[in-house]
Write a protein that holds these residues in place. Structure first.
Motif, PDB file in Angstrom:
ATOM      1  N   ARG A 249       0.859  -1.174   0.000  1.00 43.70           N
ATOM      2  CA  ARG A 249       0.000   0.000   0.000  1.00 43.70           C
ATOM      3  C   ARG A 249       0.899   1.228   0.000  1.00 43.70           C
ATOM      4  O   ARG A 249       1.942   1.238   0.664  1.00 43.70           O
ATOM      5  CB  ARG A 249      -0.918   0.026   1.233  1.00 43.70           C
ATOM      6  N   GLU A 250       0.488   2.273  -0.731  1.00 45.14           N
ATOM      7  CA  GLU A 250       1.321   3.467  -0.798  1.00 45.14           C
ATOM      8  C   GLU A 250       0.479   4.718  -0.991  1.00 45.14           C
ATOM      9  O   GLU A 250      -0.604   4.683  -1.580  1.00 45.14           O
ATOM     10  CB  GLU A 250       2.357   3.355  -1.925  1.00 45.14           C
ATOM     11  N   LEU A 251       1.010   5.829  -0.466  1.00 49.64           N
ATOM     12  CA  LEU A 251       0.406   7.134  -0.665  1.00 49.64           C
ATOM     13  C   LEU A 251       0.925   7.704  -1.980  1.00 49.64           C
ATOM     14  O   LEU A 251       2.119   7.659  -2.257  1.00 49.64           O
ATOM     15  CB  LEU A 251       0.790   8.073   0.483  1.00 49.64           C
ATOM     16  N   VAL A 252       0.012   8.221  -2.790  1.00 50.14           N
ATOM     17  CA  VAL A 252       0.383   8.809  -4.075  1.00 50.14           C
ATOM     18  C   VAL A 252      -0.175  10.229  -4.130  1.00 50.14           C
ATOM     19  O   VAL A 252      -1.359  10.439  -3.868  1.00 50.14           O
ATOM     20  CB  VAL A 252      -0.174   7.991  -5.259  1.00 50.14           C
ATOM     21  N   SER A 253       0.686  11.206  -4.445  1.00 55.93           N
ATOM     22  CA  SER A 253       0.241  12.593  -4.577  1.00 55.93           C
ATOM     23  C   SER A 253       0.731  13.158  -5.902  1.00 55.93           C
ATOM     24  O   SER A 253       1.870  12.909  -6.311  1.00 55.93           O
ATOM     25  CB  SER A 253       0.776  13.444  -3.417  1.00 55.93           C
ATOM     26  N   PHE A 254      -0.131  13.927  -6.544  1.00 56.31           N
ATOM     27  CA  PHE A 254       0.190  14.530  -7.840  1.00 56.31           C
ATOM     28  C   PHE A 254      -0.010  16.031  -7.737  1.00 56.31           C
ATOM     29  O   PHE A 254      -1.075  16.505  -7.323  1.00 56.31           O
ATOM     30  CB  PHE A 254      -0.718  13.936  -8.918  1.00 56.31           C
ATOM     31  N   ASN A 255       1.031  16.801  -8.102  1.00 53.98           N
ATOM     32  CA  ASN A 255       0.951  18.256  -7.975  1.00 53.98           C
ATOM     33  C   ASN A 255       0.659  18.960  -9.298  1.00 53.98           C
ATOM     34  O   ASN A 255       0.789  20.179  -9.402  1.00 53.98           O
ATOM     35  CB  ASN A 255       2.248  18.811  -7.381  1.00 53.98           C
ATOM     36  N   GLY A 256       0.289  18.189 -10.312  1.00 54.71           N
ATOM     37  CA  GLY A 256       0.009  18.763 -11.622  1.00 54.71           C
ATOM     38  C   GLY A 256       1.130  18.539 -12.609  1.00 54.71           C
ATOM     39  O   GLY A 256       0.925  18.621 -13.823  1.00 54.71           O
ATOM     40  N   GLU A 257       2.323  18.250 -12.094  1.00 59.35           N
ATOM     41  CA  GLU A 257       3.482  18.007 -12.951  1.00 59.35           C
ATOM     42  C   GLU A 257       4.194  16.705 -12.593  1.00 59.35           C
ATOM     43  O   GLU A 257       4.555  15.918 -13.456  1.00 59.35           O
ATOM     44  CB  GLU A 257       4.472  19.168 -12.855  1.00 59.35           C
ATOM     45  N   LYS A 258       4.410  16.495 -11.309  1.00 59.20           N
ATOM     46  CA  LYS A 258       5.129  15.316 -10.861  1.00 59.20           C
ATOM     47  C   LYS A 258       4.297  14.531  -9.861  1.00 59.20           C
ATOM     48  O   LYS A 258       3.464  15.086  -9.149  1.00 59.20           O
ATOM     49  CB  LYS A 258       6.462  15.713 -10.207  1.00 59.20           C
ATOM     50  N   VAL A 259       4.557  13.231  -9.829  1.00 55.80           N
ATOM     51  CA  VAL A 259       3.864  12.365  -8.882  1.00 55.80           C
ATOM     52  C   VAL A 259       4.853  11.890  -7.831  1.00 55.80           C
ATOM     53  O   VAL A 259       6.027  11.652  -8.117  1.00 55.80           O
ATOM     54  CB  VAL A 259       3.208  11.161  -9.613  1.00 55.80           C
ATOM     55  N   LYS A 260       4.397  11.789  -6.604  1.00 51.57           N
ATOM     56  CA  LYS A 260       5.221  11.340  -5.489  1.00 51.57           C
ATOM     57  C   LYS A 260       4.557  10.139  -4.851  1.00 51.57           C
ATOM     58  O   LYS A 260       3.379  10.181  -4.489  1.00 51.57           O
ATOM     59  CB  LYS A 260       5.373  12.466  -4.451  1.00 51.57           C
ATOM     60  N   LYS A 261       5.323   9.043  -4.704  1.00 48.16           N
ATOM     61  CA  LYS A 261       4.810   7.822  -4.103  1.00 48.16           C
ATOM     62  C   LYS A 261       5.598   7.522  -2.835  1.00 48.16           C
ATOM     63  O   LYS A 261       6.825   7.588  -2.834  1.00 48.16           O
ATOM     64  CB  LYS A 261       4.909   6.643  -5.068  1.00 48.16           C
ATOM     65  N   THR A 262       4.880   7.189  -1.758  1.00 50.41           N
ATOM     66  CA  THR A 262       5.525   6.944  -0.459  1.00 50.41           C
ATOM     67  C   THR A 262       4.874   5.762   0.227  1.00 50.41           C
ATOM     68  O   THR A 262       3.651   5.652   0.263  1.00 50.41           O
ATOM     69  CB  THR A 262       5.407   8.180   0.454  1.00 50.41           C
TER      70      THR A 262
END
Length: 615
Positions: A249-262
């Motif tokens: 399971r992972e947190l995924v965030s998208f800022n409009g340009e890049k995606v960050k997975k943690t």
């Protein structure tokens, strides 16, 4: 030079092994700090409680001397009569999902995927229950899917029973009146409304949250926040992380340009402060994505929680806080995707004409798991697999065909490499003579070695090139087979490989798994792979002169040690990956036998040529 080649292969293998080991075993997500709320004093907190002071509606609340919010106990029916509310469940069914709501908090308690294919079979079947996949897990009285907390993420969810109004086949509303007692002694009332709207053929639904106050209402501000929205406590279906180490399971965030997975370890809570357009809680094959229509209204801090609240199963939940409001009425809209984590569904949210909500450019497909710079290769491999599967209608057979195509495409390079290896084996005695003759003169040894390579037509780099290509393909294959949604539940041979996304099985070993290893299934593919790898190594050595001394030890390590290490490392790997690797080895065995025969016929010529050079 053979020694250098062995070292090059060994180092490449170490990098290869380290990459996968780091992902699966050796480097689990670093333990994070415990919830920062434990080290902070609670300020400006809200009390969500029944007017009569009933504990069941205020469980977990914290008293505040500044602000308190009191929910009305009863409700007024449309006829004007006062009624007592009781807890009930309500259901909405579309072509994709069947959703069950409770009027306690206006939350979701079940979200079953029921979409069927052309033959009437469930597209997303739970292999354990045979029913559609249930996306909501780890529910409790204190934690439900899409529950609201008045205030920040440390506050308990609203646990009051709401009024309900069905607004059509695909829409339902929940509302409740609250009284706000301010620090100055004044009071005001506001109505909290949650409205869910679905589309018949879309996994995305819309959640509208309205705060509607009276003339004295000055907005909702509980310690700097209005409310906090959360996903389900855990993304379904259930899995055992001790057994299925390839699930996550992972947190995924998208800022409009890049995606960050943690990814976060168990029993942790972490605040992530970064700008985001949408945020998601994702598993290997399913996910929740929350996209607020007005991103400026949201706090940049999202909370990722992996506490254990139900049994021994850890949560995997993201909480998003709405900034405090200062207006009489506030309307917020959230588009929430709850469904398969696959490209065929998620790519629909790039263009407005591809989804029923008209969403454009939100790029939900950025949440997909890819191997980064090798994504282009994944696209090619998927294209081949999908088009071949349209003909053969079996993903296992498709993998075998694609493997053969790849091996045939790489055969010219592989042939040159294997011929070079055979040449070096034939001239091993000559190499040893040079090493002994120029033992104390490395420069001279290097010059004579290069001269010998030129005479026999051998390029040392030719042995590394095919290996590099194979590793690149294997990296892409690993990520593709480990995350490709279509492999989930795809059968190759019934009773043996029923699901290409997990390991094959022929029977259990121990209920809790073997000590240290955690294996609880007897698997055949890893054994077949090791045998094929050992045979390949053995045949590669045939026809040449055996190495001696330290080189011989290194060659034996490569021949026997590495396959055995891979056996333990990939015992629980997806069957699709091992099927590719095993077929690749077996096919290359045939190629090696052909090349050995060709080299055997050329051997006298090579020896004659070398003797001529000596003269």
């Amino acid at each position: 030079m053979e020694k250098n080649t062995v070292w090059a292969i060994s180092l490449s293998t170490v990098v290869f092994v380290g990459f996968f080991a780091a992902q699966t075993f050796l480097f689990p997500p670093k333990a994070q700090e415990q919830n920062q709320a434990e080290n902070q004093t609670e300020q400006n907190s809200a009390v969500v409680e029944n007017e009569a002071g009933k504990a069941e509606n205020s469980e977990g609340s914290v008293d505040s001397s500044e602000t308190s919010i009191i929910a009305t106990e009863n409700s007024i029916s449309e006829s004007g009569e006062e009624i007592n509310l009781t807890e009930e469940n309500f259901t909405i069914t579309t072509n994709k999902v069947q959703v069950t709501f409770t009027n306690r908090g206006g939350d979701i308690v079940s979200y079953e995927l029921i979409e069927k294919d052309d033959k009437g079979n469930l597209k997303n079947r739970d292999v354990d229950t045979g029913k559609g996949v249930e996306l909501i897990e780890n529910l409790s009285d204190k934690n439900r899917a899409f529950g609201l907390s008045l205030g920040d993420a440390t506050k308990p969810i609203v646990n009051d029973i709401f009024n309900v109004k069905k607004l059509g086949d695909y829409s339902i509303g929940f509302f409740k009146k609250f009284t706000s007692k301010n620090a100055d002694g004044t009071t005001s009332e506001f109505t909290l409304v949650k409205k869910y709207t679905f589309k018949p053929n879309d996994y995305t639904f819309k959640l509208d949250i309205t705060i509607d106050g009276d003339e004295n209402f000055k907005g909702l501000d509980v310690g700097g926040a209005a409310y906090t929205l959360r996903t389900a406590p855990q993304v379904g279906p259930k899995y055992n992380p001790k057994v299925d180490r390839y699930e996550y399971r992972e947190l995924v965030s998208f800022n409009g340009e890049k995606v960050k997975k943690t990814r976060l370890g168990t029993k942790q809570t972490k605040n992530y402060e970064r700008d985001w357009v949408w945020t998601a809680m994702a598993g290997k094959y399913f996910e929740f994505i929350v996209y607020p229509e007005n991103k400026n209204s949201m706090s940049s801090t999202v909370v990722y929680n992996s506490e254990i609240e139900v049994g021994e199963s850890a949560n995997a939940q993201v909480k998003m806080t709405r900034k405090a409001t200062d207006s009489k009425e506030t309307n917020d809209s959230y588009y929430i995707y709850a469904g398969p984590r696959n490209e065929s569904e998620l790519k629909n949210y790039v263009s407005e004409d591809k989804n029923e909500w008209g969403l454009s450019g939100v790029h939900f497909n950025e949440s997909l798991q890819t191997s980064g710079f090798l994504y282009w290769l994944e696209v090619i491999l998927k294209f081949l697999l999908e088009n071949i599967n349209k003909i053969v209608h079996n993903w296992g057979v498709s993998i075998i065909i694609v493997t053969i195509i790849l091996k045939m495409a790489l055969f010219p390079i592989t042939k040159k490499s294997l011929e070079g290896t055979q040449k070096m084996q034939q001239f091993q005695p000559k190499m040893q003579e040079l090493q002994a003759k120029y033992k104390g003169d490395p420069q001279k040894l290097q010059m004579e070695t290069a001269k010998m390579y030129k005479e026999i037509g051998y390029n040392p780099m030719s042995g590394c090139l095919p290996l590099l290509f194979q590793f690149v393909i294997l990296f892409a294959m690993y990520n593709l087979f480990n995350n490709y949604f279509e492999f989930r539940g795809a059968s190759f041979i019934k009773g043996w490989i029923d699901d290409l996304s997990v390991g094959d099985h022929v029977g259990p070993v121990f209920e809790r798994g073997l000590p240290f290893l955690g294996w609880n299934q007897i698997r055949i593919l890893p054994i077949v792979y090791v045998i094929s790898q050992l045979l390949f190594g053995k045949i590669t050595q045939n026809g040449g002169t055996a190495a001696a001394g330290q080189s011989a030890g290194q060659m034996k390590m490569m021949m026997y040690g590495m396959p055995i290490m891979f056996f333990f490392l990939f015992y629980n790997a997806p069957a699709g990956l091992l099927l590719y690797w095993t077929v690749s080895n077996i096919f290359q065995l045939g190629q090696q036998l052909v090349i050995n025969k060709m080299m055997k016929n050329k051997k006298p010529v090579l020896v004659k040529s070398t003797n001529k050079n000596k003269r």
